[in-house]
Write a protein that holds these residues in place. Structure first.
Motif, PDB file in Angstrom:
ATOM      1  N   ASP A  36       8.153  77.595  54.240  1.00 53.44           N
ATOM      2  CA  ASP A  36       8.748  76.146  53.838  1.00 53.44           C
ATOM      3  C   ASP A  36       9.266  75.273  55.110  1.00 53.44           C
ATOM      4  O   ASP A  36       9.368  75.900  56.224  1.00 53.44           O
ATOM      5  N   GLY A  37       9.235  74.018  55.164  1.00 45.99           N
ATOM      6  CA  GLY A  37       9.526  73.113  56.181  1.00 45.99           C
ATOM      7  C   GLY A  37      11.121  73.234  56.115  1.00 45.99           C
ATOM      8  O   GLY A  37      11.744  72.758  55.254  1.00 45.99           O
ATOM      9  N   VAL A  38      11.700  73.322  57.383  1.00 47.57           N
ATOM     10  CA  VAL A  38      13.131  73.491  57.685  1.00 47.57           C
ATOM     11  C   VAL A  38      13.680  72.269  58.494  1.00 47.57           C
ATOM     12  O   VAL A  38      12.876  72.272  59.728  1.00 47.57           O
ATOM     13  N   VAL A  39      14.566  71.548  58.453  1.00 42.57           N
ATOM     14  CA  VAL A  39      15.314  70.623  59.329  1.00 42.57           C
ATOM     15  C   VAL A  39      16.363  71.460  60.080  1.00 42.57           C
ATOM     16  O   VAL A  39      17.380  71.932  59.357  1.00 42.57           O
ATOM     17  N   VAL A  40      16.587  71.201  61.337  1.00 41.78           N
ATOM     18  CA  VAL A  40      17.257  72.114  61.901  1.00 41.78           C
ATOM     19  C   VAL A  40      18.584  71.088  62.367  1.00 41.78           C
ATOM     20  O   VAL A  40      18.226  70.044  63.159  1.00 41.78           O
ATOM     21  N   PHE A  41      19.886  71.475  61.998  1.00 42.24           N
ATOM     22  CA  PHE A  41      20.811  70.612  62.381  1.00 42.24           C
ATOM     23  C   PHE A  41      22.051  71.360  63.240  1.00 42.24           C
ATOM     24  O   PHE A  41      22.182  72.551  63.109  1.00 42.24           O
ATOM     25  N   SER A  42      22.744  70.444  63.949  1.00 38.64           N
ATOM     26  CA  SER A  42      23.977  71.134  64.824  1.00 38.64           C
ATOM     27  C   SER A  42      25.246  71.198  63.706  1.00 38.64           C
ATOM     28  O   SER A  42      25.070  70.959  62.749  1.00 38.64           O
ATOM     29  N   MET A  43      26.029  71.972  64.011  1.00 34.52           N
ATOM     30  CA  MET A  43      27.040  71.915  63.146  1.00 34.52           C
ATOM     31  C   MET A  43      27.983  70.951  62.741  1.00 34.52           C
ATOM     32  O   MET A  43      28.561  70.566  61.857  1.00 34.52           O
ATOM     33  N   ALA A  44      27.599  69.788  63.660  1.00 42.17           N
ATOM     34  CA  ALA A  44      28.393  68.396  63.457  1.00 42.17           C
ATOM     35  C   ALA A  44      27.243  67.414  62.456  1.00 42.17           C
ATOM     36  O   ALA A  44      27.398  66.317  62.501  1.00 42.17           O
ATOM     37  N   ASP A  45      26.288  68.309  61.905  1.00 44.45           N
ATOM     38  CA  ASP A  45      25.051  67.499  61.143  1.00 44.45           C
ATOM     39  C   ASP A  45      24.462  66.447  61.735  1.00 44.45           C
ATOM     40  O   ASP A  45      24.169  65.367  61.438  1.00 44.45           O
ATOM     41  N   MET A  46      24.245  66.937  63.079  1.00 44.70           N
ATOM     42  CA  MET A  46      23.173  65.919  63.805  1.00 44.70           C
ATOM     43  C   MET A  46      21.766  66.597  63.779  1.00 44.70           C
ATOM     44  O   MET A  46      21.673  67.726  64.369  1.00 44.70           O
ATOM     45  N   PRO A  47      20.790  65.950  63.018  1.00 46.43           N
ATOM     46  CA  PRO A  47      19.607  66.639  63.180  1.00 46.43           C
ATOM     47  C   PRO A  47      18.842  66.842  64.780  1.00 46.43           C
ATOM     48  O   PRO A  47      19.123  66.028  65.558  1.00 46.43           O
ATOM     49  N   LEU A  48      18.570  68.136  64.903  1.00 47.31           N
ATOM     50  CA  LEU A  48      18.038  68.582  66.302  1.00 47.31           C
ATOM     51  C   LEU A  48      16.562  68.684  66.341  1.00 47.31           C
ATOM     52  O   LEU A  48      15.957  68.507  67.577  1.00 47.31           O
ATOM     53  N   GLY A  49      15.927  69.143  65.186  1.00 49.53           N
ATOM     54  CA  GLY A  49      14.509  69.313  65.386  1.00 49.53           C
ATOM     55  C   GLY A  49      14.206  69.574  64.061  1.00 49.53           C
ATOM     56  O   GLY A  49      14.866  69.592  62.906  1.00 49.53           O
ATOM     57  N   PHE A  50      13.010  70.281  63.706  1.00 51.46           N
ATOM     58  CA  PHE A  50      12.103  70.884  62.572  1.00 51.46           C
ATOM     59  C   PHE A  50      11.513  72.058  62.811  1.00 51.46           C
ATOM     60  O   PHE A  50      11.073  72.101  64.091  1.00 51.46           O
ATOM     61  N   GLY A  51      11.325  72.813  61.933  1.00 53.33           N
ATOM     62  CA  GLY A  51      10.032  73.935  62.165  1.00 53.33           C
ATOM     63  C   GLY A  51       9.976  74.630  60.709  1.00 53.33           C
ATOM     64  O   GLY A  51      10.106  73.929  59.915  1.00 53.33           O
ATOM     65  N   VAL A  52       9.225  75.695  60.637  1.00 56.94           N
ATOM     66  CA  VAL A  52       8.835  76.057  59.700  1.00 56.94           C
ATOM     67  C   VAL A  52       9.691  77.552  59.611  1.00 56.94           C
ATOM     68  O   VAL A  52       9.867  78.292  60.242  1.00 56.94           O
TER      69      VAL A  52
END
Length: 187
Positions: free
Chosen positions: A137-153
């Motif tokens: 699945d495609g996953v969006v990676v966030f910081s704990m402050a809900d800021m998007p940092l990137g994405f991956g699988v």
């Protein structure tokens, strides 16, 4: 700048669906703020050279005054087609993916920097994870402050993540906001 053909549209939507799921409809049907009050414009996908852009229709109409060879960019670049014809999402689409992500992962502050240097997400750096993630699945990676940092699988399912050791890979890195600094010479 031209509209995408049927094959290109299919590839773009399949890749974006991997990250957004049914929320892809929100991206496609999103009204533009640049139209009139009675007839707000829509967003569309356009191709310039081998790059795919997400741009409002009114901006596309205004860009027709610019010669094709002089037009460098228009709207938000969401990805590009490689020489062999496959489509890859670029980091510029992170805001679209972050707002409409189906699967999310939050990183602990101690492991954010590791991810921003281009490393995979390890179980030890995982703060939270959404339910029902399956490998691939495609996953969006966030910081704990809900800021998007990137994405991956996703490399492991949500259930497998609970049982694995802290050095196991949870998300395979594809793109992160640190690329702007690492690729500065290429841009």
């Amino acid at each position: 700048m031209r509209p995408l053909d049927e094959n290109e549209t299919t590839q773009v939507f399949e890749k974006m669906f991997k990250f957004t799921g049914n929320n892809l409809k929100n991206i496609v049907d999103r009204p533009s703020l640049e139209g009139t009050d009675t007839n707000p414009g829509r967003y569309c996908f356009r191709m310039q050279k081998n790059r795919v852009f997400y741009v409002s229709e009114s901006l596309v109409k205004r860009a027709t005054n610019v010669k094709r060879d002089k037009l460098v960019s228009l709207g938000t670049q969401i990805g590009k087609f490689t020489k062999n014809g496959s489509f890859h999402l670029t980091i510029q689409c992170l805001n679209l993916l972050g707002d409409n992500a189906k699967h999310k992962v939050w990183l602990k502050p101690t492991s954010e920097m590791s991810f921003l240097y281009g490393n995979h997400v390890l179980k030890g750096g995982l703060g939270r994870i959404t339910e029902n993630i399956v490998p691939g699945d495609g996953v969006v990676v966030f910081s704990m402050a809900d800021m998007p940092l990137g994405f991956g699988v996703a490399a492991k399912s949500t259930q497998d993540c609970r049982k694995m050791d802290p050095n196991g890979i949870v998300v395979l890195h594809q793109a992160d906001i640190g690329e702007y600094l690492r690729m500065e010479d290429d841009l």
